[in-house]
Design an enzyme around this catalytic site. Sequence first.
Site, PDB file in Angstrom:
ATOM      1  N   HIS A   1      -0.150   3.620  -9.613  1.00  0.00           N
ATOM      2  CA  HIS A   1      -1.469   4.246  -8.626  1.00  0.00           C
ATOM      3  C   HIS A   1      -0.518   5.782  -8.288  1.00  0.00           C
ATOM      4  CE1 HIS A   1      -3.455   5.562  -5.549  1.00  0.00           C
ATOM      5  NE2 HIS A   1      -2.355   5.234  -4.263  1.00  0.00           N
TER       6      HIS A   1
ATOM      7  N   VAL B   1       0.872  -1.510  -0.108  1.00  0.00           N
ATOM      8  CA  VAL B   1      -0.007  -0.143  -0.014  1.00  0.00           C
ATOM      9  C   VAL B   1       0.992   1.486  -0.131  1.00  0.00           C
ATOM     10  CG1 VAL B   1      -1.854   1.139   1.159  1.00  0.00           C
ATOM     11  CG2 VAL B   1      -1.883  -1.297   0.875  1.00  0.00           C
TER      12      VAL B   1
ATOM     13  N   ASP C   1      -8.581   3.513  -5.886  1.00  0.00           N
ATOM     14  CA  ASP C   1      -8.809   4.016  -7.191  1.00  0.00           C
ATOM     15  C   ASP C   1     -10.545   4.165  -7.913  1.00  0.00           C
ATOM     16  OD1 ASP C   1      -6.053   5.712  -7.179  1.00  0.00           O
ATOM     17  OD2 ASP C   1      -5.212   3.943  -7.295  1.00  0.00           O
TER      18      ASP C   1
HETATM   19  C1  LMR Z   1      -3.869   8.197  -1.568  1.00  0.00           C
HETATM   20  O1  LMR Z   1      -4.235   7.598  -3.539  1.00  0.00           O
HETATM   21  O2  LMR Z   1      -4.897   8.256  -1.553  1.00  0.00           O
HETATM   22  C2  LMR Z   1      -2.818   8.587  -1.679  1.00  0.00           C
HETATM   23  O3  LMR Z   1      -1.828   6.873  -2.143  1.00  0.00           O
HETATM   24  C3  LMR Z   1      -2.106   9.918  -1.917  1.00  0.00           C
HETATM   25  C4  LMR Z   1      -0.406   9.682  -1.709  1.00  0.00           C
HETATM   26  O4  LMR Z   1       0.147  10.457  -1.983  1.00  0.00           O
HETATM   27  O5  LMR Z   1      -1.000   9.911  -0.304  1.00  0.00           O
END
Ligand code: LMR
Length: 332
Positions: A190, A132, A162
Amino acid sequence: MSEEKEPIRVVISGAAGQIGYALIPLVAGGKTFGPNQPIILHLLDIPPAMKCLGGVVMEIEDCAYPLVRGIVATDSYEVAFDKVDWAILVGGFPRKKGMLRKDLLAKNASIYIETGKVLDRCASKDCHVLVVANPANTNANTLSMNTPSIPRGNITALTRLDMNRGAGILAKRLGAKPSDVTNVTIFGNHSKTQFPYIDRADINGTPIRTAINDDSFLDQGFITQVQNRGAEVIAARGFSSAMSAANAIKDHVHDWFHGTKPGQIVSMGVDSTGNPYGIADGLIYSFPVTIKNREWAIVGGFSLTDAQRTLMQTTEKELKEEKDEVSASSNL
Ligand code: LMR
């Protein structure tokens, strides 16, 4: 009376953080592995977080979860990864003010090289891993290069957040229930280059492109909204998403553990090697997948316009660059 199942060992790294705090109730409460699967929770965090983690352990005990058969809370990788069957890796080096992306990649590469080595030595050989921590796809790839005895297909990265975001945005636009929007797909990384694809998505059987008769929204505004959602949450909350991230982890692990339903397609960052979309081998790239017996299979045959192919290649290029930067910083 049915016999009780053997407990499985589940490690969560970064367990004292915000995502951990939102995730533990879902895992301990049976929302990921089901209401009949006992678990032993392994909670890992860094030494300065141990006091806080102690408080989290007290709270888990105070929840009196029937499925929790043991708790191991530690700052030692060896202890945390000992015989684990599932690893949910949330811990990583966060991006700090003024930090270059290259530096973030290098910091996390060293964490995920070490994580991989210890996981390979200590975890179950069939350990299923979800990464993650950002950059999630590349961290997963780095980890996988250091876990030679764990099948590469067992290492995945989270893009379900997403996918859920995409369904939520479309449902809101339609004034519908998010659960009625199915099969939104995330291709790629991601990150802001990801490509949310809606031409296999539908709402109660009606294709999304028919239900929302607005190509400019679907091919531009929608894509940008999903790509930027994480940054928007950070700007509003002052912290990265935690509740929705934990919810997406729950969905990813639930579907991996139980399998997808007939007709259901989900998105996961998985090994790109041999994929049917012409994406380079050796990346952890998000594809549409179905899952059976804890093995995912990429769903091929999505129709793609030239513009959509270009979007897939843009996010592929970013993943190749990230992989190269990690190699340069760590001689991988
Ligand atoms: C998200 O998609 O909320 C996180 O991955 C964003 C981040 O940069 O922590």
